[in-house]
Design an enzyme around this catalytic site. Sequence first.
Site, mmCIF file in Angstrom:
data_model
loop_
_atom_site.group_PDB
_atom_site.id
_atom_site.type_symbol
_atom_site.label_atom_id
_atom_site.label_comp_id
_atom_site.label_asym_id
_atom_site.label_seq_id
_atom_site.Cartn_x
_atom_site.Cartn_y
_atom_site.Cartn_z
ATOM 1 N N ASP A 211 0.835 -1.195 0.000
ATOM 2 C CA ASP A 211 0.000 0.000 0.000
ATOM 3 C C ASP A 211 0.874 1.250 0.000
ATOM 4 O O ASP A 211 1.879 1.313 0.724
ATOM 5 C CB ASP A 211 -0.853 -0.047 1.281
ATOM 6 C CG ASP A 211 -1.939 1.003 1.296
ATOM 7 O OD1 ASP A 211 -2.814 0.960 0.427
ATOM 8 O OD2 ASP A 211 -1.913 1.858 2.205
ATOM 9 N N GLU A 262 14.675 -13.995 1.278
ATOM 10 C CA GLU A 262 15.030 -15.083 2.202
ATOM 11 C C GLU A 262 14.119 -16.288 1.978
ATOM 12 O O GLU A 262 14.343 -17.363 2.497
ATOM 13 C CB GLU A 262 14.861 -14.624 3.655
ATOM 14 C CG GLU A 262 15.868 -13.575 4.083
ATOM 15 C CD GLU A 262 15.459 -12.941 5.417
ATOM 16 O OE1 GLU A 262 14.621 -13.519 6.152
ATOM 17 O OE2 GLU A 262 15.966 -11.844 5.708
#
Length: 528
Positions: A211, A262
């Site tokens: 957002d 990751e």
Amino acid sequence: MSPDPTARAVPAEWWRSAVFYQVYIRSFADGNGDGVGDLAGIRSRLPYLTELGVDALWITPFYPSPMADHGYDVADPRDVEPVFGDLAEFDALLADAHTRGLRVTVDLVPNHSSDRHEWFRTALAAAPGSPERARYLFRDGRGPDGSEPPNNWPSVFGGPAWTRVPDGQWYLHLFAPEQPDLDFANPDVVADLDRTMRFWLDRGVDGFRIDVAHGMAKPDGLPDMLPMEDTGLLADHGVGDHRFDQDGVHAVHRRIRGVLDEYEDRMAVGEVWVSDDDRLAQYLREDELQLAFNFKLLTAEWTADELRDAIIHSLSTVSGTPAPACWVLSNHDRPRHVTRYGGGELGLRRARAAALLQLALPGAVYLYNGDELGLPNVDDLPEEALQDPVWERSGRTKRGRDGCRVPMPWSGTRPSYGFSSSPDTWLPMPLDWAGLTVEAQSSDPASIQSLYRAALALRSGSPAFAGEELQWLPAPEGCLAFRRPGGLVCLLNLTDAPVPLPEGRVLLASSDLGGGTVPADSAVWLQA
Ligand code: GLC
């Protein structure tokens, strides 16, 4: 034979050509009969979404929230708002979606929190200059007694971007006063975002929609901005508007990408209201966002020039980046495109053609729930039903975004059309939507829903859609025509008269090609 070293590796990233389906959670499906959509509702409708043929979902915020901005005011980013369900329900939805081969992405709202977030409550209770206040943007006011806001920034929702607290300081909120901006120069804030991302990634989400991804960084000293015309909600005001698109925002995106990387196969798409191609491209560098919505298609008028321009700019934005383009026609912040394109039969006819345009373009696609039903904007909601903060904050001069957020009609002939077991929905549903329901349209081969289903099946199954390049073809005045490397030709006729059908085998058309021509306001796909 040894492999050709110049051959481009086939991109493995699943999102590059994925069709995402935006679920505005309050309005998609209500599982518990309270008139508000929820996670259980989404879960019960997964079969519909797989049959439709989308690849992934984006679910708008379902986190605990006082709902000042319908969930974009997050009080706790690592839990579920009881109106929408609970964490167990989310896990069940995610598992079911994955079993069906649907990816699930969720909203991340880093720029601001709710004013009921524990951090903000603690900040209000703490003294000016305290570490608690330093997670937000508290400042002293201007003027002899500090009674004027610290700068001239307006809030996106109307009124000043500053609210004064009882001890005299002011805090910044680019949106509603219930959405205080966080200070990304503060290490607590950045560390907390990492934690939120890991919380959802560890549960198995496939990515995030970020957002206000061009917010977050604020310029040193918070200088006044150039006073600007009100160009509309969430529009890009360009340079001189110090609220957005500051260079410092890229460090935040690199950090976000670091966390995503990751994990395997996870992605983020940014809501980046930046219209300058080069500035927008910076968000798509190899260590930043994988996708950025390109709002040029969403803001283009129904003319050949505007649509061509939107496509050219979108493709040129991504051309020097690793990202594909990312196409949007409607979302929960803008009037639905059936209405933007003229409404009624004409708007629907154009929306059918626009669907074939959007789905023929190379890159990722975002559909907004209800696009596939040809839902119009509901512009005659009674004033007492309006809920968007824009309505009150504009002194009741702007009705806001409720008209594009009316719940989805699923079945039956009366509100709530199978959306909920209750007839009372959080926004009232029109009385004339019986013909628009999923049920009514699914058995009608001429419906827009059937067109979407056919188009999505071709898009994912036909070799015509191979390749990310787009080659413009000569086309009659007022028309657009292009070819994809796999042989797909798309012709869009924006004039009010038929044009000749191009050479090739017709794959799909948005209206009847009876006379061997492409009628007005129609599009056709061919294999050539
Ligand atoms: C984004 C959302 C919008 C929300 C605003 C503030 O633009 O799409 O719905 O009001 O951010 O969070």
